[in-house]
Design an enzyme around this catalytic site. Structure first.
Site, PDB file in Angstrom:
ATOM      1  CB  ALA A  77      45.710 -70.194  91.659  1.00  0.00           C
ATOM      2  CG  HIS A  78      44.902 -65.916  93.403  1.00  0.00           C
ATOM      3  ND1 HIS A  78      46.009 -64.323  93.616  1.00  0.00           N
ATOM      4  CD2 HIS A  78      44.767 -66.076  92.011  1.00  0.00           C
ATOM      5  CE1 HIS A  78      46.051 -64.142  91.814  1.00  0.00           C
ATOM      6  NE2 HIS A  78      45.710 -64.742  91.571  1.00  0.00           N
ATOM      7  CG  ASN A  79      40.753 -65.457  95.061  1.00  0.00           C
ATOM      8  OD1 ASN A  79      41.795 -64.470  95.043  1.00  0.00           O
ATOM      9  ND2 ASN A  79      39.898 -64.828  96.557  1.00  0.00           N
TER      10      ASN A  79
END
Lengths: 366, 366, 366
Positions: free
Chosen positions: C268-270
């Site tokens: 997922a993001h980051n």
């Protein structure tokens, strides 16, 4: 809902049953609903609750009897027992009846008939935008849609459909009447049997996940193990959208005949799946595991690598299998959820079970 | 990081706030940093820790106050309370301040502004390589990129973007301003509402997983149940990369308005998802399950088939739901990991719990 | 099986070892099987059990000694110890021997040699159907296959292969010798290092799953948080089929050097993944979690968001990680399945654990 065909393409009840030869052996009697003309068109099939007056419906178990009162269907497939038990309702509603020993099977046959009746006629031949290696062997009856790519020496048999954007690598072999939906990717050396259905986003033959530590190249560095095997898939196999089946490290990954694989499933390198095994969505099977014939694997289950699972094993959804199973039967390993506070209270004890057992033993001895 | 715009396209702080009409109601005061000219350009927005001198930043909670001392941002969005509590730091650092009642909301608005400002202008019209069925109905304001395919009778509304390689089957209906990223596959009879965002690799409308034993054809043989329903997706729905939503068996699979679906999610045939429900990645929902409105489903959760989950139910990540839930609240079913040896010791007792309970009962009675 | 090369392209044992320079340091002696001419061609490599007379094989551990008696391989790679212990079998079977300190490593080298030897020569240059933005920077040695799309200002380095239907957005940067298999999708601003292998169906840089409640727009309505960051992937990274790695909200999602990612994984993001970490299929990692270097994550594990996992952490398959881990070691959280009735009996007690503990405590005190 769902109305499938236009009125002028739709059959009467008599014509529908005649169009399904298997219905002869199943249907003991039928009659048009007293409120409908014998020429009333049946334009689709729907559940009792949502079927409209141009649709046939069906009832598979007594627990749905209450829905008979509410249905708008123009005819209902049912057993003689259910017809008798609901005689007054049937008369009051005035729908037609198809009396049949196996209503679910007749439903499946009717649904298939409508599905095929509405299927658009697809043009045979190779779309000019498809890029076919000159050494590929394409049957003249195959349908090759736009933007398809077929690699060297690949064989595409009679009646195969390669829908748009599908890519077949080199040395693949696709059996007759198999359909690839748009955007399937096959790497080199993938074999698929006859009458298969391979859904969009499926990837067959990507590299198995094989690495060995290569300390000479640095701490923690992984060296890739080339994946030389292929993928061999039997006849009558359906593979759901976005599922991946990796190629073998040396030998092939093998999927038996009649295997049914749902969406988003991962089958790792060198797995072998026995004939007629079915697995629901989101299952993951790690490398080199062998699953027997006629197994069922519930959704979101995971199987560790290098296991041997025998024939006729049924695994419940959400279950982790970490050891061999040689006895047929049902196996389970999922903990049902609870309200959060309850779960937290009980889950905390999970980390003390061994200690609790010791304390219990101590009490028993004292 | 991340600088978004070139200097000559970038606004001053005043221009930025003016460009965001909603900021009027949120911002009580603002000032350029004493070390910066009023014409200092704001080229992007970043977190306190990584924003550079050409970026604005924001602070959403007191626990991040320590990062204020280290930030290089040229301006910081914060509440009046936090500005007051950190007055000396703000003065020493010399960054500009935007005093605002809801810093997170203003961050979201600023981020959206930069996102739209950098978005390339996309050419309208139909790329010559796109293959559009003559019976399809394409709005002149739709953008159809290369290698797109649109099937018979499909309707593509105003402002829709079909990015490259997207395939729409026949009888689909796409509402205005919906964007399909590259490589989405829609089978026939899929409806998507307005303002949707459908990410790459999504497959909508593949066959539901429906089979019935067909013993007449052999031991263990499965007969396919044709999947006659479609998929109906509401307005303002986002669907993450490689997610799959299968078509219904008879009725449609239905996704409500405002539903947010992350990556690699599987929604099986005949599911119904209520308005504004959000689900994180890797969730699997088995067939015919109904999820209510405003639910949240944590990542990697699985829901069994034929369940009814009410409104406002919140499911923790990694949880298996195997029964109906009719009471709003939070439900959990995940066991946190432990060091391997500890876990092994305790997990072994899991298989003896029933026996332990018996032994405890016996002790209690003695 | 698997025979890899045609006879006239295949080496003798001597030629094979000469073609692999690294074998010099590993091989202490070798001899052609007494039943084979020195010119006997080695056409592939296979496991002891399935290798044919034109294949070399290998034995990596004493537990496989029994298979030596049955192999048809024309030569076997083994340690001096195993050769001595099986001297009579080796003589009786008459296969050639390659005595080597690290048979598994030599197997990997031989497999890699055959893999490269059979790899078709791919034509360099840009296929006329590829659509390349005029501002993109494509190395003359890159191979751009049919129906590829490359966006504005994207850089494609020497020796990169973009197989068919791959889409690169704008402002991407692809390091030398990286291979994208057919149908990879990169959104804008994705960086991939050198020597990467990105398999079919991978989606890099789709929007992270970022929403905030927007009550002003209605009860339960979600407002989208624009995802402004990108994805940055190091050198020597392999990413398996249908894996998705989302772009960051503000900063980039970062994958270190030498990371190996199997199929159907969601990052997922980051997230930040440390160098040389490997994760097996179906893993999900929620937003902003940092995983250290040299970790291994077993298949179907899930990691919650905003965690910090240190270096050299090894997570067993099927495990849920919900808290930070700062101590190297192995962590586990999977409950093995049991026969269904046994499981049901014990799982029912799971919901009473807290109460059982109380009762035990009471007994202890009495």
């Amino acid at each position: 809902m769902p109305v499938i065909l236009d009125a002028n393409e739709s059959p009467s009840l008599e014509q529908l049953l005649q169009a399904i030869p298997e219905s002869q052996a199943l249907v003991t009697s039928w009659q048009v609903g007293p409120q409908h003309a014998a020429t009333h068109r049946i334009r689709g099939i729907g559940p009792l609750g949502s079927a409209g007056v141009h649709e046939i419906s069906f009832i598979v178990a007594p627990k749905y009897q209450s829905e008979l009162e509410k249905t708008s269907a123009c005819a209902v497939i049912m057993t003689a027992e259910l017809a008798q038990a609901n005689e007054s309702i049937c008369q009051a509603k005035g729908f037609g009846q198809v009396i049949c020993s196996q209503p679910y099977l007749l439903y499946a046959l009717v649904a298939r008939w409508f599905d095929q009746a509405r299927e658009p006629v697809r043009k045979g031949g190779i779309h000019p935008s498809a890029i076919i290696d000159p050494t590929a062997d394409i049957s003249p009856s195959a349908i090759i849609e736009p933007y398809v790519i077929v690699g060297a020496r690949t064989r595409v048999s009679d009646g195969v459909q390669l829908r748009s954007h599908t890519v077949l690598g080199g040395d693949c072999n696709i059996g007759r009447d198999t359909v690839f939906y748009p955007g399937v990717r096959c790497y080199d050396r993938v074999t698929v049997g006859e009458r298969g259905l391979i859904h969009s986003g499926v990837v067959l033959g990507a590299d198995g996940f094989g690495f060995a530590p290569n300390p000479a190249a640095g701490v923690g560095v992984w060296g890739k193990i080339a994946q030389l095997g292929g993928v061999r898939i039997g006849h009558d196999v359906e593979i759901g959208a976005n599922t991946t089946i990796d190629r073998g490290a040396l030998d092939d990954t093998v999927i038996g005949n009649g295997v049914k694989i749902d969406n988003q499933i991962m089958i790792a390198h060198n797995c072998q799946i026995g004939d007629h095994t079915a697995m629901a969505a989101c299952v993951g099977i790690a490398g080199s595991t062998k699953v027997g014939a006629r197994c069922t694997i519930g959704g979101a289950s995971m199987l560790s690598g290098h296991l041997v699972i025998g024939d006729d094993v049924h695994i419940s959804g959400g279950t982790a299998i970490t050891t061999d199973i040689d006895t047929p039967g049902r196996y389970t390993g999922v903990l049902p959820a609870a309200p959060h506070a309850d779960w937290q209270r009980n889950a905390a004890v999970m980390g003390q079970l061994s200690e609790l057992r010791k304390r219990l033993r101590k009490l028993e001895r004292s």
